[in-house]
Each structure stands twice: as structure tokens, then as C-alpha cells.
Design an enzyme around this catalytic site. Structure first.
Site, mmCIF file in Angstrom:
data_model
loop_
_atom_site.group_PDB
_atom_site.id
_atom_site.type_symbol
_atom_site.label_atom_id
_atom_site.label_comp_id
_atom_site.label_asym_id
_atom_site.label_seq_id
_atom_site.Cartn_x
_atom_site.Cartn_y
_atom_site.Cartn_z
ATOM 1 N N HIS A 131 54.259 6.092 56.587
ATOM 2 C CA HIS A 131 54.549 7.356 57.283
ATOM 3 C C HIS A 131 53.301 7.795 58.053
ATOM 4 O O HIS A 131 52.184 7.687 57.564
ATOM 5 C CB HIS A 131 54.964 8.432 56.275
ATOM 6 C CG HIS A 131 55.451 9.694 56.931
ATOM 7 N ND1 HIS A 131 54.583 10.644 57.427
ATOM 8 C CD2 HIS A 131 56.704 10.141 57.200
ATOM 9 C CE1 HIS A 131 55.294 11.629 57.964
ATOM 10 N NE2 HIS A 131 56.589 11.339 57.843
ATOM 11 N N GLU A 133 51.915 10.584 58.762
ATOM 12 C CA GLU A 133 50.993 11.560 58.147
ATOM 13 C C GLU A 133 50.085 10.884 57.120
ATOM 14 O O GLU A 133 48.883 11.172 57.058
ATOM 15 C CB GLU A 133 51.798 12.686 57.479
ATOM 16 C CG GLU A 133 50.897 13.742 56.850
ATOM 17 C CD GLU A 133 51.672 14.789 56.071
ATOM 18 O OE1 GLU A 133 52.785 15.169 56.469
ATOM 19 O OE2 GLU A 133 51.139 15.233 55.035
HETATM 20 O O1 0CG Z 1 59.100 15.270 57.764
HETATM 21 P P1 0CG Z 1 58.196 14.456 58.590
HETATM 22 O O2 0CG Z 1 56.768 14.516 58.118
HETATM 23 O O3 0CG Z 1 58.654 13.030 58.745
HETATM 24 O O4 0CG Z 1 58.115 15.082 60.044
HETATM 25 P P2 0CG Z 1 59.071 15.890 60.975
HETATM 26 O O5 0CG Z 1 58.540 15.712 62.350
HETATM 27 O O6 0CG Z 1 60.499 15.549 60.779
HETATM 28 O O7 0CG Z 1 58.946 17.422 60.549
HETATM 29 C C1 0CG Z 1 57.833 18.121 60.276
HETATM 30 C C2 0CG Z 1 56.606 17.716 60.965
HETATM 31 C C3 0CG Z 1 55.620 17.378 61.512
#
Ligand code: 0CG
Ligand code: SF4
Length: 327
Positions: A131, A133
Site C-alpha cells: 500500500h 502509505e
Molecule cells: O484508504 P486508502 O489509504 O487506500 O486511501 P483513500 O485514497 O481511499 O482514502 C483516504 C486517503 C488518502
């Protein structure tokens, strides 16, 4: 009097949809397009939502996976999920002007990682491998961070000193599953310390609290969100865990299947933190056309958080990029 058993209803969860970090990131791209004109490059999907990405593309945003794909002297925006420090350096080498749309709550986790690494802790980062992040946070202290991808991964974890271990997490995980992972980690490392404040963000937590309440009374729970959106995908899992007979993640109403409604009286509906409300409106319309026109809002919690826009938008980034090209 009409038979009450014929009643078809929708329980609409709140809070749902855009969180403060997503709102800020999407507005940052829109404002950059207005202020500086297209093209504006965006590294990675600004938020994990197909509709948002397509809409911004139509306005002149160009999405790339790496800064190396951006021509020298251009403007690039980093997505809400955050980037590793190396990405900032790459952008500098590529003579790019940058706007950092990383959510402040992701930046908070980055800072925690830097601080614990400086104190030479082993950091166990609970999150999903691959992911965006997690890649960004790990890049803050690659030598100190070990990824723990859920409770089943705990047995594989090795640390240098079990007396000096801390756990941190991705912001968009299932709260319950994360607590399970932490419990298993604590059994292995009783001295494990916790982050100074919740890493799972307020928006993720609130959407899970609301969908749990809805799921307890729903036969079917629909979550609007893209497949690569971690927080949206977690809401489906949470709904199933909270008693929904079935739950699905759909990008829009066009993905809802008629057969899912068989024998269903109550549909729960919500959306992930990266989902514009227009897509929920589309789902409500689709349901209303099939008799589910009695909509009840279920809101166990309210939300009032807002973040200010990235400060770089106050500068003349085209001039900055041009200066970098000359310099
Ligand atoms: O939920 P994640 O971290 O995959 O990201 P999304 O873009 O869907 O939503 C929040 C953020 C950044
Ligand atoms: Fe920030 Fe949470 Fe939204 Fe991610 S889901 S952008 S961490 S507020």
C-alpha cells in the site's frame, strides 16, 4: 393499512465519504490547475478513487506513478497517502516544483517513525504490504521498520531487542483487526509500547463505527468505494463482522447487482473516505427505483475536522520551476 413487512428501507450511514485529508488533496489539485494551468502532474492517484481521478484528468491533471516520469521544470503534486523522503529528493533532482498533499494525519505517523528510529527502537508497522502509505512511512526509517501485515504475520516478526519495540500503523486499517494484531504482538513482546496517539485516523474510525451500527440491522450492506481504497475495503469487512448477511464494495451504482436484493428488506449504505457524495446519490437513486425509497440516516458520531491547504499553493510554482531549470 399497508403491510409493514413490505417495507423496503435504506439505512444510510454517517459519517461517510470525504474526510478532511481527501478534501484537502482534491482541492489542492483543482486549485493548482486553476492557478498554474495544465498540465499538473500528480504522483500516484491523488486519492484511491477512480471517479475522482477521471474527473481531475478531464481538467488537465496527469497521473504518474513515479516522479521520474514528469518532465523537468514541471509541477508535481504528491498524493494524500504520503511519500518517502527519497521521493522528495528525486523531485529535487528532476528540477520539479512540488506540492505535498500528504494528509497531515499521515505526516504525523511519519514523524513518529522518525522519532522512534532516532531513539533506535525497532518499529513494527502494522499495515498492508504494497500500500502506498506503508511504502511512504517505511521509507522514513527503512532500517528500523518491519511491516506486520495482520495477526497471521506476527509469528514471522524478528526484533533486535524485545525491550525496545514500538508499534505504529497505517491510518486506514480495521480498528478491531489492528487490536488483534497488537494483542498478538504483545504476547510475543510484552515490553511493546504503543504510539503516542491513535494512528488509525478519526475518519477511518468513525466510518467503521457507523457501518457497524447499520450492519447490525441490515440484510445487505453496500459500500461505495474503489477496490484499491484500503479504508473502503475495510468497511466491507467490518460490516460482515458486525452481522450483515452480505456486503459488497462498488465503484458506483452501475456495479450493484439485482440478484443481491433477493429477499432483502433493509439495505445499509455507506462510502469510503475518498468517495464523492454524487456516487452515493447514484446508489440511492438506483435503490429507490427498486422500491428502496425509505431512507433513514444512522449517525452515531459527528465530524467537523478540516485541514488548511498545502502552503506551496501560495507560491508562484511556475516561476520556481523555471528558476530550477535555469539553475
Ligand atoms: O484508504 P486508502 O489509504 O487506500 O486511501 P483513500 O485514497 O481511499 O482514502 C483516504 C486517503 C488518502
Ligand atoms: Fe487523512 Fe484519514 Fe483521510 Fe487518510 S483517511 S486522508 S489519514 S483523514
Amino acid at each position: 393499512m399497508a403491510e409493514d413487512t413490505d417495507r423496503r428501507r435504506v439505512l444510510l450511514a454517517a459519517p461517510r465519504g470525504y474526510c478532511a485529508g481527501v478534501d484537502r488533496a482534491v482541492i489542492a489539485v483543482e486549485q493548482a490547475l486553476e492557478q498554474y494551468g495544465p498540465p499538473i502532474y500528480v504522483r500516484h492517484e491523488i486519492v484511491h478513487n477512480k471517479y475522482v481521478v477521471r474527473t481531475l484528468e478531464k481538467k488537465g491533471a496527469v497521473f504518474v506513478e513515479e516522479t521520474g516520469e514528469v518532465p523537468e521544470g514541471e509541477i508535481v503534486i504528491f498524493s494524500a497517502h504520503g511519500v518517502a523522503p527519497e521521493v522528495h529528493r528525486e523531485a529535487e533532482r528532476g528540477r520539479l516544483a512540488t506540492v505535498d498533499a500528504t494528509c497531515p494525519l499521515v505526516t504525523k505517523v511519519h514523524k513518529e517513525a522518525v522519532r522512534f528510529a532516532k531513539d533506535d527502537y525497532d518499529i513494527l508497522l502494522i499495515g498492508h504490504e504494497g500500500h502506498e502509505e506503508v511504502i511512504g512511512t517505511s521509507g522514513e526509517a527503512p532500517d528500523h521498520i518491519t511491516l506486520v501485515d495482520g495477526p497471521d504475520d506476527v509469528a514471522n516478526v524478528d526484533v533486535r531487542d524485545p525491550e525496545k519495540v514500538v508499534w505504529l500503523s497505517q491510518t486506514t486499517l480495521s480498528v478491531d483487526e489492528t487490536m488483534e494484531t497488537v494483542g498478538a504482538l504483545k504476547e510475543r513482546f510484552p515490553q511493546l509500547i504503543s504510539p503516542p496517539s491513535d494512528d488509525i485516523c478519526y475518519a477511518t474510525q468513525n466510518r467503521q463505527t457507523a457501518i457497524k451500527q447499520v450492519a447490525a440491522d441490515a440484510d445487505l450492506v453496500l459500500v461505495v468505494g474503489s477496490k484499491n481504497s484500503s479504508n473502503s475495503a475495510r468497511m466491507v469487512e467490518v460490516a460482515l463482522g458486525a452481522g450483515a448477511r452480505a456486503s459488497y464494495l462498488v465503484d458506483s451504482a452501475s456495479e450493484i447487482e439485482e440478484s443481491w436484493l433477493e429477499g432483502v428488506r433493509t439495505v445499509g449504505l455507506s462510502s469510503g473516505a475518498s468517495v464523492p457524495e454524487v456516487l452515493v446519490d447514484g446508489a440511492l437513486e438506483w435503490l429507490a427505483e427498486r422500491g428502496f425509497d425509505d431512507v433513514e440516516v444512522v449517525q452515531p458520531i459527528s465530524e467537523h475536522i478540516q485541514f488548511s491547504l498545502p502552503k506551496e499553493l501560495r507560491r508562484d510554482l511556475r516561476a520556481e520551476a523555471a528558476a530550477k531549470l535555469e539553475g
